[in-house]
Scaffold this motif. Structure first.
Motif, PDB file in Angstrom:
ATOM      1  N   LEU A 179       0.822  -1.204   0.000  1.00 15.15           N
ATOM      2  CA  LEU A 179       0.000   0.000   0.000  1.00 15.15           C
ATOM      3  C   LEU A 179       0.863   1.263   0.000  1.00 15.15           C
ATOM      4  N   GLY A 180       2.051   1.184   0.614  1.00 13.55           N
ATOM      5  CA  GLY A 180       2.969   2.317   0.531  1.00 13.55           C
ATOM      6  C   GLY A 180       3.473   2.534  -0.885  1.00 13.55           C
ATOM      7  N   GLY A 181       3.798   1.442  -1.590  1.00  6.15           N
ATOM      8  CA  GLY A 181       4.190   1.572  -2.990  1.00  6.15           C
ATOM      9  C   GLY A 181       3.069   2.117  -3.857  1.00  6.15           C
ATOM     10  N   LEU A 182       1.831   1.674  -3.579  1.00  6.94           N
ATOM     11  CA  LEU A 182       0.675   2.215  -4.300  1.00  6.94           C
ATOM     12  C   LEU A 182       0.519   3.711  -4.042  1.00  6.94           C
ATOM     13  N   THR A 183       0.780   4.131  -2.814  1.00  7.30           N
ATOM     14  CA  THR A 183       0.676   5.558  -2.483  1.00  7.30           C
ATOM     15  C   THR A 183       1.702   6.376  -3.258  1.00  7.30           C
ATOM     16  N   ILE A 184       2.931   5.888  -3.328  1.00  5.62           N
ATOM     17  CA  ILE A 184       3.964   6.604  -4.087  1.00  5.62           C
ATOM     18  C   ILE A 184       3.579   6.694  -5.561  1.00  5.62           C
ATOM     19  N   GLY A 185       3.092   5.589  -6.120  1.00  6.96           N
ATOM     20  CA  GLY A 185       2.653   5.610  -7.515  1.00  6.96           C
ATOM     21  C   GLY A 185       1.505   6.579  -7.748  1.00  6.96           C
ATOM     22  N   GLN A 186       0.576   6.648  -6.795  1.00 10.74           N
ATOM     23  CA  GLN A 186      -0.555   7.570  -6.943  1.00 10.74           C
ATOM     24  C   GLN A 186      -0.107   9.022  -6.900  1.00 10.74           C
ATOM     25  N   TRP A 187       0.861   9.355  -6.037  1.00 11.49           N
ATOM     26  CA  TRP A 187       1.355  10.734  -5.987  1.00 11.49           C
ATOM     27  C   TRP A 187       2.119  11.083  -7.256  1.00 11.49           C
ATOM     28  N   LEU A 188       2.866  10.140  -7.803  1.00 15.05           N
ATOM     29  CA  LEU A 188       3.535  10.399  -9.084  1.00 15.05           C
ATOM     30  C   LEU A 188       2.517  10.608 -10.197  1.00 15.05           C
ATOM     31  N   TYR A 189       1.459   9.819 -10.184  1.00 20.25           N
ATOM     32  CA  TYR A 189       0.394   9.996 -11.174  1.00 20.25           C
ATOM     33  C   TYR A 189      -0.318  11.334 -10.980  1.00 20.25           C
ATOM     34  N   LEU A 190      -0.433  11.756  -9.720  1.00 19.00           N
ATOM     35  CA  LEU A 190      -1.070  13.036  -9.423  1.00 19.00           C
ATOM     36  C   LEU A 190      -0.233  14.200  -9.938  1.00 19.00           C
ATOM     37  N   ALA A 191       1.087  14.054  -9.887  1.00 18.13           N
ATOM     38  CA  ALA A 191       1.976  15.124 -10.356  1.00 18.13           C
ATOM     39  C   ALA A 191       2.294  15.029 -11.846  1.00 18.13           C
ATOM     40  N   LYS A 192       1.902  13.955 -12.495  1.00 13.97           N
ATOM     41  CA  LYS A 192       2.226  13.753 -13.909  1.00 13.97           C
ATOM     42  C   LYS A 192       1.494  14.762 -14.782  1.00 13.97           C
ATOM     43  N   PRO A 193       2.166  15.368 -15.752  1.00 12.07           N
ATOM     44  CA  PRO A 193       1.484  16.315 -16.648  1.00 12.07           C
ATOM     45  C   PRO A 193       0.485  15.603 -17.554  1.00 12.07           C
ATOM     46  N   ARG A 194      -0.661  16.232 -17.741  1.00 14.48           N
ATOM     47  CA  ARG A 194      -1.717  15.645 -18.562  1.00 14.48           C
ATOM     48  C   ARG A 194      -1.597  16.061 -20.032  1.00 14.48           C
ATOM     49  N   HIS A 195      -0.889  17.135 -20.293  1.00 18.15           N
ATOM     50  CA  HIS A 195      -0.710  17.629 -21.662  1.00 18.15           C
ATOM     51  C   HIS A 195       0.764  17.915 -21.906  1.00 18.15           C
ATOM     52  N   SER A 196       1.131  18.027 -23.165  1.00 17.88           N
ATOM     53  CA  SER A 196       2.529  18.225 -23.539  1.00 17.88           C
ATOM     54  C   SER A 196       3.081  19.563 -23.072  1.00 17.88           C
ATOM     55  N   TYR A 197       2.203  20.575 -22.938  1.00 17.77           N
ATOM     56  CA  TYR A 197       2.668  21.898 -22.537  1.00 17.77           C
ATOM     57  C   TYR A 197       2.737  22.049 -21.023  1.00 17.77           C
ATOM     58  N   GLN A 198       2.328  21.032 -20.262  1.00 15.94           N
ATOM     59  CA  GLN A 198       2.378  21.093 -18.813  1.00 15.94           C
ATOM     60  C   GLN A 198       3.668  20.497 -18.288  1.00 15.94           C
ATOM     61  N   HIS A 199       3.993  20.818 -17.046  1.00 17.97           N
ATOM     62  CA  HIS A 199       5.174  20.290 -16.376  1.00 17.97           C
ATOM     63  C   HIS A 199       4.745  19.451 -15.169  1.00 17.97           C
ATOM     64  N   TRP A 200       5.691  18.667 -14.670  1.00 18.61           N
ATOM     65  CA  TRP A 200       5.421  17.882 -13.483  1.00 18.61           C
ATOM     66  C   TRP A 200       5.156  18.820 -12.301  1.00 18.61           C
ATOM     67  N   GLY A 201       4.124  18.526 -11.566  1.00 16.56           N
ATOM     68  CA  GLY A 201       3.814  19.357 -10.410  1.00 16.56           C
ATOM     69  C   GLY A 201       2.432  19.082  -9.871  1.00 16.56           C
ATOM     70  N   LEU A 202       2.183  19.598  -8.672  1.00 20.14           N
ATOM     71  CA  LEU A 202       0.913  19.420  -7.996  1.00 20.14           C
ATOM     72  C   LEU A 202       0.138  20.727  -7.999  1.00 20.14           C
ATOM     73  N   ASP A 203      -1.166  20.621  -7.889  1.00 25.92           N
ATOM     74  CA  ASP A 203      -1.977  21.823  -7.753  1.00 25.92           C
ATOM     75  C   ASP A 203      -1.804  22.400  -6.349  1.00 25.92           C
ATOM     76  N   ALA A 204      -2.409  23.558  -6.109  1.00 30.63           N
ATOM     77  CA  ALA A 204      -2.179  24.281  -4.854  1.00 30.63           C
ATOM     78  C   ALA A 204      -2.635  23.480  -3.635  1.00 30.63           C
ATOM     79  N   VAL A 205      -3.814  22.866  -3.730  1.00 31.79           N
ATOM     80  CA  VAL A 205      -4.339  22.137  -2.568  1.00 31.79           C
ATOM     81  C   VAL A 205      -3.504  20.890  -2.288  1.00 31.79           C
ATOM     82  N   SER A 206      -3.170  20.134  -3.337  1.00 26.59           N
ATOM     83  CA  SER A 206      -2.343  18.934  -3.152  1.00 26.59           C
ATOM     84  C   SER A 206      -0.953  19.296  -2.639  1.00 26.59           C
ATOM     85  N   SER A 207      -0.420  20.427  -3.099  1.00 24.38           N
ATOM     86  CA  SER A 207       0.883  20.869  -2.589  1.00 24.38           C
ATOM     87  C   SER A 207       0.803  21.185  -1.101  1.00 24.38           C
ATOM     88  N   THR A 208      -0.303  21.808  -0.677  1.00 22.18           N
ATOM     89  CA  THR A 208      -0.476  22.111   0.741  1.00 22.18           C
ATOM     90  C   THR A 208      -0.566  20.837   1.570  1.00 22.18           C
TER      91      THR A 208
END
Length: 457
Positions: free
Chosen positions: A325-354
């Motif tokens: 479950l810890g490995g699943l959590t790490i994968g989910q956070w990487l998926y959360l930070a993954k860019p959805r479009h080519s013009y986006q960069h890796w990163g989290l939104d404001a609430v997730s960053s908080t």
């Protein structure tokens, strides 16, 4: 289809509109056909008949049970087995027939579902009495675990929410009845293996069922079974060999897992029906955690907690759920930070960053708890609690969410009042704090509702 209460009120209003000449007969008939006014009275009559049938069935069942109990010891084993199997098969067969009959009107659907639920309950009696007749020993928690798995199979077969909820309740009762066995060194049996891996088993069995049934209730109840089971495994590991790292994982893993959960990770699922609920649970988990650690008593216990060294008991099995479950959590956070479009960069939104900052600060305090004072420990968690409450209030104001706004207000009020009680203050000061909190909550609520109405306008 709109609710019956709304349709009944709408019929009353449209009759008044028709009498006052606001609508003509044609418009009234169109509204009547759309909302099926003719079926309102028949639905009430059918519901009354169903209640009578239910009461009669309960009395009939009590009479049968009393008769069977009076003659149970005198009947041969073969007759007992036939009666038990006939009851189980009869209830489920008749329930399935009524549940499937009249799919358009659904007049017997609820009765059929009730019989299926009754049949699932009779499964426990069958298992218990069969084991008693054949002198098969076992613990009470084993009965609930096996019973819950049988009901779960029925829930998957019939795609019924009620059976899924019953299965979670039975497995939960079985887990908490037998969870003390995972503290005792012994060879693992099938049931003890299920107890130790309840977090993984619950995730594998119930999360797909929630999507299959499209049930929010099943999903939330499954999460409320998975997270405590995961923390119980960590608690057992800490009892065997205390470490700051494992203790910190136990604090941050559940909220990190819940916040980063994304429905779209499952194949064939494009929407996110359950992610808002996991994020709400993560927020409340952090709120309760910060609130508890904001007390000096809890801080002293946490900072000066003693460590014990003992032989590991089923250590690999206990840590397996945490690792996966810890490995699943790490994968989910990487998926959360993954860019959805080519013009986006890796990163989290404001609430997730908080949230990530909250988790990071909690982890730092957990790793360095032995080198910090109690005052600093309590101060940090008071600041985190204040920031979390303020963030919820801000989200509620910005997005017009009553739940977030009032959740933040509740956390702020609890923080202020608990500090007043925790420290040695005069009664006059306590009274002043209560008055100010009450006035503040009233004014904040009135202002928020006014602000929300302006936003909607």
């Amino acid at each position: 289809m709109a609710s019956e209460k709304f349709r009944r009120q709408l019929r009353h209003e449209t009759e008044l509109w028709k009498a006052e000449g606001l609508i003509n007969d044609s418009a009234y008939q169109q509204i009547s056909d759309r909302y099926q006014f003719n079926s309102i009275d028949s639905a009430a009559s059918n519901r009354f008949v169903m209640i009578l049938i239910g009461l009669g069935g309960i009395l009939l069942g009590l009479g049968v049970i009393t008769f069977v109990a009076a003659n149970w010891q005198e009947w041969p084993r073969e007759l007992k087995i036939i009666l038990l199997l006939s009851l189980f098969i009869g209830l489920n067969t008749s329930g399935f027939y009524l549940w499937q009959a009249n799919p358009k009107t659904g007049k017997t659907k609820h009765l059929g579902e009730g019989l299926l639920l009754f049949g699932a309950l009779s499964l426990g009696a069958n298992i218990s009495l069969m084991a008693q007749m054949f002198h098969i020993g076992g613990s009470p928690y084993g009965l609930f675990l096996v019973w819950g798995l049988g009901v779960l199979l029925m829930a998957y077969s019939l795609r019924l929410v009620s059976l899924g909820i019953l299965s979670i309740l039975l497995l939960g009762i079985g887990y908490w009845s037998g969870v003390s066995n995972i503290f005792v060194p012994a060879e693992l049996t099938g049931l003890e293996f299920l107890l130790i891996h309840m977090a993984l088993v619950g995730a594998i069995l119930f999360v797909p069922l929630a999507y299959w049934c499209q049930s929010r209730s099943i999903f939330i109840m499954a999460v409320l079974l998975i997270i405590p089971a995961l923390q119980m495994n960590i608690a057992v590991l800490l009892d065997q060999n205390f470490s700051a790292e494992l203790m910190t994982i136990g604090l941050i893993l559940p909220p990190a897992l819940l916040w980063s959960y994304d429905d779209s990770l499952f194949p064939g699922i494009d929407s996110r029906p359950f992610r808002p609920h996991t994020r709400n649970l993560a927020i409340w988990f952090l709120g309760i955690l910060f609130f508890l650690f904001s007390f000096q008593g809890v801080g002293k216990f946490f900072v000066y907690i003693g460590s014990s060294q003992s032989t590991a008991i089923n250590g690999f099995h206990l840590i397996l759920d945490v690792i996966l479950l810890g490995g699943l959590t790490i994968g989910q956070w990487l998926y959360l930070a993954k860019p959805r479009h080519s013009y986006q960069h890796w990163g989290l939104d404001a609430v997730s960053s908080t949230i990530a900052v909250f988790l990071g600060v909690t982890a730092l305090v957990g790793f360095g708890y032995q080198s910090i004072s109690v005052t600093l420990f309590v101060f940090v968690f008071n600041i985190l609690l204040f920031l979390l409450a303020g963030g919820l209030v801000r989200i509620g104001l910005g997005e017009g969410k009553r739940g977030a706004f009032w959740g933040g207000m509740i956390l702020l009020t609890l923080q202020i009042m608990s500090r007043t009680f925790e420290y040695n203050t005069e009664l006059l000061f306590k009274a002043l704090v209560f008055v100010l909190c009450g006035v503040g909550v009233i004014l904040a609520g009135l202002w928020f509702e006014r602000h929300l109405s302006r936003q909607q306008t």
